[in-house]
Design an enzyme around this catalytic site. Structure first.
Site, PDB file in Angstrom:
ATOM      1  N   LYS A   1      -9.355 -13.639 -15.527  1.00 27.24           N
ATOM      2  CA  LYS A   1      -8.735 -12.376 -15.941  1.00 27.24           C
ATOM      3  C   LYS A   1      -7.315 -12.553 -16.498  1.00 27.24           C
ATOM      4  O   LYS A   1      -6.909 -11.831 -17.397  1.00 27.24           O
ATOM      5  CB  LYS A   1      -8.689 -11.400 -14.761  1.00 27.24           C
ATOM      6  CG  LYS A   1     -10.070 -10.889 -14.329  1.00 27.24           C
ATOM      7  CD  LYS A   1      -9.893  -9.868 -13.206  1.00 27.24           C
ATOM      8  CE  LYS A   1     -11.236  -9.351 -12.713  1.00 27.24           C
ATOM      9  NZ  LYS A   1     -11.060  -8.212 -11.789  1.00 27.24           N
TER      10      LYS A   1
ATOM     11  N   ASP B   1      -9.921  -1.678 -13.623  1.00 26.83           N
ATOM     12  CA  ASP B   1     -10.022  -1.643 -12.159  1.00 26.83           C
ATOM     13  C   ASP B   1      -9.267  -0.450 -11.566  1.00 26.83           C
ATOM     14  O   ASP B   1      -9.730   0.164 -10.599  1.00 26.83           O
ATOM     15  CB  ASP B   1      -9.486  -2.938 -11.544  1.00 26.83           C
ATOM     16  CG  ASP B   1     -10.462  -4.095 -11.702  1.00 26.83           C
ATOM     17  OD1 ASP B   1     -11.673  -3.832 -11.854  1.00 26.83           O
ATOM     18  OD2 ASP B   1     -10.022  -5.252 -11.672  1.00 26.83           O
TER      19      ASP B   1
ATOM     20  N   ARG C   1      -0.028 -11.158   4.439  1.00 28.66           N
ATOM     21  CA  ARG C   1       0.212 -12.331   5.279  1.00 28.66           C
ATOM     22  C   ARG C   1       1.399 -13.126   4.749  1.00 28.66           C
ATOM     23  O   ARG C   1       2.278 -13.501   5.502  1.00 28.66           O
ATOM     24  CB  ARG C   1      -1.059 -13.194   5.278  1.00 28.66           C
ATOM     25  CG  ARG C   1      -0.906 -14.523   5.963  1.00 28.66           C
ATOM     26  CD  ARG C   1      -2.217 -15.271   5.934  1.00 28.66           C
ATOM     27  NE  ARG C   1      -2.665 -15.585   4.573  1.00 28.66           N
ATOM     28  CZ  ARG C   1      -3.781 -16.222   4.284  1.00 28.66           C
ATOM     29  NH1 ARG C   1      -4.599 -16.598   5.251  1.00 28.66           N
ATOM     30  NH2 ARG C   1      -4.111 -16.465   3.031  1.00 28.66           N
TER      31      ARG C   1
HETATM   32  P1  ATR Z   1      -7.455 -11.118  -5.575  1.00 29.28           P
HETATM   33  O1  ATR Z   1      -6.770 -11.498  -6.846  1.00 29.28           O
HETATM   34  O2  ATR Z   1      -8.933 -10.979  -5.694  1.00 29.28           O
HETATM   35  O3  ATR Z   1      -6.828  -9.933  -4.913  1.00 29.28           O
HETATM   36  P2  ATR Z   1      -6.096 -13.249  -4.119  1.00 29.28           P
HETATM   37  O4  ATR Z   1      -5.009 -13.327  -5.107  1.00 29.28           O
HETATM   38  O5  ATR Z   1      -6.703 -14.536  -3.627  1.00 29.28           O
HETATM   39  O6  ATR Z   1      -7.344 -12.401  -4.620  1.00 29.28           O
HETATM   40  O7  ATR Z   1      -5.591 -12.399  -2.875  1.00 29.28           O
HETATM   41  C1  ATR Z   1      -6.297 -12.317  -1.707  1.00 29.28           C
HETATM   42  C2  ATR Z   1      -5.500 -11.505  -0.694  1.00 29.28           C
HETATM   43  O8  ATR Z   1      -6.147 -11.592   0.559  1.00 29.28           O
HETATM   44  C3  ATR Z   1      -4.080 -12.003  -0.496  1.00 29.28           C
HETATM   45  O9  ATR Z   1      -3.249 -10.907  -0.231  1.00 29.28           O
HETATM   46  C4  ATR Z   1      -4.231 -12.893   0.736  1.00 29.28           C
HETATM   47  O10 ATR Z   1      -3.048 -13.051   1.487  1.00 29.28           O
HETATM   48  P3  ATR Z   1      -1.982 -14.212   1.081  1.00 29.28           P
HETATM   49  O11 ATR Z   1      -1.218 -13.706  -0.084  1.00 29.28           O
HETATM   50  O12 ATR Z   1      -1.151 -14.367   2.309  1.00 29.28           O
HETATM   51  O13 ATR Z   1      -2.809 -15.433   0.768  1.00 29.28           O
HETATM   52  C5  ATR Z   1      -5.238 -12.097   1.526  1.00 29.28           C
HETATM   53  N1  ATR Z   1      -5.950 -12.923   2.507  1.00 29.28           N
HETATM   54  C6  ATR Z   1      -6.951 -13.787   2.268  1.00 29.28           C
HETATM   55  N2  ATR Z   1      -7.355 -14.378   3.417  1.00 29.28           N
HETATM   56  C7  ATR Z   1      -6.567 -13.892   4.396  1.00 29.28           C
HETATM   57  C8  ATR Z   1      -6.475 -14.095   5.837  1.00 29.28           C
HETATM   58  N3  ATR Z   1      -7.306 -14.953   6.467  1.00 29.28           N
HETATM   59  N4  ATR Z   1      -5.545 -13.395   6.530  1.00 29.28           N
HETATM   60  C9  ATR Z   1      -4.718 -12.527   5.901  1.00 29.28           C
HETATM   61  N5  ATR Z   1      -4.755 -12.288   4.562  1.00 29.28           N
HETATM   62  C10 ATR Z   1      -5.658 -12.949   3.832  1.00 29.28           C
END
Ligand code: ATR
Length: 287
Positions: free
Chosen positions: A75, A111, A162
């Site tokens: 994207k 989206d 997180r």
């Molecule tokens: P997308 O672009 O699809 O939103 P991404 O950029 O990988 O995907 O973001 C995933 C989100 O899920 C992030 O906010 C991530 O937190 P981090 O920025 O700290 O990585 C969150 N996320 C994924 N696994 C997680 C976990 N086990 N606990 C807390 N947050 C999680």
């Protein structure tokens, strides 16, 4: 692209570009609408490896496709490749819908409008009283949802992540009334929230559940999740058990597909219970 007319729709080819892309539900959605409207176009998965995406998009005009959806991980590359991006795509920093106009590649991000259309359809009036909203996560999906909520005036928005720096960079990017927080602040933030949105992958089949205590949420709050496998995530189940209004994430996927179909095939399709059932049938064990 000039919207197609029924007479020009034969042989119009579209698809979804991703890597991997076999799991995408977009072909089910667009093929359903093609059949429903008796159109002769096609819509197929278009697997493109990351090393090939820039070149593929550079020569898109001669690829035979009238347009395409773009999914993970392309994207951002699609935004970089287009001659023109819609304001929403620029704000979100990603393109999920491509079309050709006067031989040039244009890109949109649908989206945000898909997210809003889903809530409008399932929970009409949800935005009547505005915010506060709490958005969990700070990735690409969070950016789309912040743009959507900000556009509707559903403010303030608390972004809880997180990795706090990612939330802080979104707060900086999107400006006033958007703040960054740690998970530890969640109970206090939920206490006044009208809307809670999960944009993380937590709760998706194969991922850990999103285990948060929803008791602080006011009784009138709405809880929604962008995860749709399973349809009822642990978050939504616990919100429902508390008697809160919930909206699942499948509707966002269905609604974000509408603008692309209209651009490529010339008919604005509807998101109906029948379409939803057709896609639910592909979710297998995750219904
Ligand atoms: P997308 O672009 O699809 O939103 P991404 O950029 O990988 O995907 O973001 C995933 C989100 O899920 C992030 O906010 C991530 O937190 P981090 O920025 O700290 O990585 C969150 N996320 C994924 N696994 C997680 C976990 N086990 N606990 C807390 N947050 C999680």
């Amino acid at each position: 692209m000039k919207p197609a007319t029924a007479a020009t729709t034969s042989l119009r080819q579209a698809g979804v570009i991703g890597w991997p892309v076999a799991h995408s539900r977009s072909p089910t959605i667009h093929r359903y609408w093609l059949r429903k409207h008796g159109l002769a176009g096609s819509y197929d998965p278009i697997p493109v490896e990351p090393e090939r995406i820039a070149g593929f998009l550079r020569s898109f005009a001669s690829s035979g496709f009238v347009g395409a959806n773009v999914t993970i991980p392309h994207k951002e590359a699609a935004l970089a490749a287009v001659a023109h991006a819609t304001p929403a795509a620029s704000a979100i920093g990603a393109v999920n819908t491509l079309w050709l106009e006067d031989g040039r590649l244009h890109g949109a991000n649908t989206d945000a409008e898909g997210f809003l259309a889903n809530l409008d359809q399932i929970a009409p009036g949800w935005d009547g009283a505005g915010g506060p909203a709490v958005v969990l996560g700070a990735g690409g999906a969070a950016r789309a949802i912040i743009v959507a909520l900000r556009g509707r005036g559903v403010l303030p928005i608390a972004v809880v992540n997180r990795t706090r720096e990612r939330a802080a960079s979104l707060a900086e990017r999107f400006g006033d009334h958007i703040t960054a927080h740690d998970w530890s602040e969640l109970p206090a933030l939920l206490g006044t929230a009208r809307l809670l949105v999960n944009t993380t992958s937590l709760g998706m089949a194969g991922q850990p559940p999103l285990a948060i205590d929803l008791r602080p949420l006011p009784a009138g709050a709405l809880v929604t999740d962008i995860v749709y496998t399973p349809l009822e995530t642990p978050l939504l189940a616990s919100a429902r058990a508390r008697g809160l209004r919930t909206v699942d994430g499948l509707g966002m996927l269905l609604h974000q597909a509408v603008p692309g179909f209209e651009l490529w095939f010339g008919v604005r399709p509807e998101v109906t219970p029948e379409l939803r059932a057709a896609v639910v049938a592909t979710l297998g064990a995750h219904k």
